[in-house]
Write an enzyme that holds these catalytic residues in place. Structure first.
Site, mmCIF file in Angstrom:
data_model
loop_
_atom_site.group_PDB
_atom_site.id
_atom_site.type_symbol
_atom_site.label_atom_id
_atom_site.label_comp_id
_atom_site.label_asym_id
_atom_site.label_seq_id
_atom_site.Cartn_x
_atom_site.Cartn_y
_atom_site.Cartn_z
ATOM 1 N N CYS A 62 -16.655 2.601 -27.534
ATOM 2 C CA CYS A 62 -17.921 3.314 -27.721
ATOM 3 C C CYS A 62 -18.504 3.731 -26.373
ATOM 4 O O CYS A 62 -19.658 3.438 -26.062
ATOM 5 C CB CYS A 62 -18.901 2.424 -28.467
ATOM 6 S SG CYS A 62 -19.124 0.834 -27.660
ATOM 7 N N GLY A 68 3.577 -3.404 -3.638
ATOM 8 C CA GLY A 68 3.174 -3.707 -5.011
ATOM 9 C C GLY A 68 3.526 -2.570 -5.935
ATOM 10 O O GLY A 68 4.644 -2.442 -6.428
ATOM 11 N N ARG A 69 2.543 -1.655 -6.121
ATOM 12 C CA ARG A 69 2.682 -0.645 -7.183
ATOM 13 C C ARG A 69 3.875 0.289 -7.010
ATOM 14 O O ARG A 69 4.449 0.734 -7.996
ATOM 15 C CB ARG A 69 1.382 0.138 -7.323
ATOM 16 C CG ARG A 69 1.050 1.060 -6.202
ATOM 17 C CD ARG A 69 -0.417 1.439 -6.231
ATOM 18 N NE ARG A 69 -1.215 0.368 -5.637
ATOM 19 C CZ ARG A 69 -2.502 0.185 -5.856
ATOM 20 N NH1 ARG A 69 -3.148 0.974 -6.669
ATOM 21 N NH2 ARG A 69 -3.156 -0.787 -5.252
ATOM 22 N N GLU A 113 4.786 -6.297 1.890
ATOM 23 C CA GLU A 113 4.516 -6.817 0.548
ATOM 24 C C GLU A 113 4.129 -5.667 -0.397
ATOM 25 O O GLU A 113 2.974 -5.546 -0.800
ATOM 26 C CB GLU A 113 3.445 -7.912 0.575
ATOM 27 C CG GLU A 113 2.241 -7.589 1.420
ATOM 28 C CD GLU A 113 1.251 -8.752 1.540
ATOM 29 O OE1 GLU A 113 1.647 -9.907 1.351
ATOM 30 O OE2 GLU A 113 0.081 -8.472 1.814
ATOM 31 N N GLY A 132 0.788 -1.222 0.000
ATOM 32 C CA GLY A 132 0.000 0.000 0.000
ATOM 33 C C GLY A 132 0.823 1.275 0.000
ATOM 34 O O GLY A 132 0.292 2.354 0.290
ATOM 35 N N TYR A 149 -1.216 -2.492 -12.184
ATOM 36 C CA TYR A 149 -2.670 -2.301 -12.271
ATOM 37 C C TYR A 149 -3.034 -1.581 -13.575
ATOM 38 O O TYR A 149 -3.839 -0.654 -13.565
ATOM 39 C CB TYR A 149 -3.193 -1.523 -11.055
ATOM 40 C CG TYR A 149 -2.765 -2.111 -9.728
ATOM 41 C CD1 TYR A 149 -3.502 -3.132 -9.123
ATOM 42 C CD2 TYR A 149 -1.608 -1.677 -9.088
ATOM 43 C CE1 TYR A 149 -3.096 -3.679 -7.920
ATOM 44 C CE2 TYR A 149 -1.196 -2.227 -7.887
ATOM 45 C CZ TYR A 149 -1.951 -3.225 -7.305
ATOM 46 O OH TYR A 149 -1.553 -3.770 -6.118
#
Ligand SMILES: Cc1ncc(COP(=O)(O)O)c(C=O)c1O
Length: 293
Positions: free
Chosen positions: A242, A165-166, A163, A127, A271
């Site tokens: 569309c 992530g991003r 842990e 996070g 992501y």
């Protein structure tokens, strides 16, 4: 060294059954907790999975109810409680991350002492924040590292794990696409690119402008009409789907952008492709190119 992070009593029972069927004697488990008491620390989070009612993890009372399934010889058979896991939110800055980690570790230690569990591990989740509006403002790993080192000293019997992530990968990916058309509507400029949110849904999901750079092509314009272009003007970059939600960046001033140029969207390494609705309208998928640093 394998650890199973378990989020419910149902999962615990399924895991115990699967381990028994496979003839495995010991399965190390971390229970994922949702800590309402950490809710105050999550005010600045981009996305909260915990600290309030949520499908993620176990409420503290539910953790206590699961303990009999994890004691040696208990109903959980081969399951052994190694520790506590929590991933409460994404998008926190370093001081908030340290505060959340402290709340999780403190809670885990008290649980362990109350029940004599001898817990040795706490995984405080990921996070770490990323800032799409300011790609150069990075998560402050030095502040986080110092805070976590202090926390580890306070909890000397515990192994603390993270842990992320991003914050590690988002800067490693770019999404490059070609400008197919440029037009004006109601006085505003729109550039239609070959791809769209079916390749990179991040800006639609998070309601932000995906940062980008224009790569001016050097190919000569070979058509018998003027090359559609914008100069020194805000432009909205949209895909070909569309739906009016197929927007990658809105009203961003550009010095120059022409049909046939390419746009390189930054911060596409997390992501991005993986959370996108690839088959909406069945358009071709992008190519993937991996570069060695
Ligand atoms: C359990 C768990 N851990 C870690 C992460 C990584 O989060 P982030 O990318 O915000 O660091 C996630 C993401 O949803 C997660 O669900």
């Amino acid at each position: 060294m394998e650890r199973f992070h378990v989020e419910s009593e149902q999962e615990l029972r399924l895991l115990a059954g699967a381990a028994e069927d496979a003839g495995i004697d010991t399965v190390d488990v971390l229970l994922r907790v949702n800590l309402p008491s950490a809710g105050d620390e999550l005010g600045g989070a981009a996305l909260a999975m915990g600290g309030r009612p949520s499908p993620f993890g176990l409420d503290p009372e539910a953790v206590e109810r699961c303990l009999p399934l994890l004691s040696p010889g208990g109903a959980g058979g081969p399951l052994r409680l190694r520790g506590i896991h929590a991933h409460l939110a994404s998008g926190l800055d370093a001081p908030a991350q340290v505060a959340v980690a402290a709340a999780i570790a403190d809670w885990a230690r008290k649980l362990s002492e109350r029940h004599g569990l001898g817990i040795t591990e706490v995984n405080v989740g990921g996070g770490m924040g990323v800032d799409y509006a300011h790609p150069d403002r990075r998560f402050d790993w030095a502040v986080y590292g110092r805070g976590m080192a202090d926390l580890a000293l306070r909890h000397s019997g515990l192994t603390l794990r993270i842990e992320p992530g991003r914050a590690l990968t988002v800067y490693c990916g770019w999404y490059v696409t070609e400008v197919l058309d440029i037009k004006h509507s109601g006085g505003e400029a729109f550039a239609v690119v070959r791809g769209g949110t079916h390749h990179i849904r991040t800006p639609a999901t998070k309601q932000h402008d995906q940062p980008f750079q224009v790569l001016l092509g050097d190919k000569a314009w070979a058509r018998p009409w003027a090359r559609p272009a914008v100069r020194d003007e805000p432009v909205t970059l949209v895909g070909q789907l569309c739906t009016p939600k197929d927007v990658l960046a809105g009203r961003i001033p550009v010095a120059e952008l022409r049909v046939g140029d390419r746009v390189a969207f930054a911060m596409a390494g997390a992501y991005a492709w993986n959370i996108s609705h690839h088959d909406f309208l069945m358009h071709p998928r992008p190519g993937f190119h991996y570069l060695d640093a």
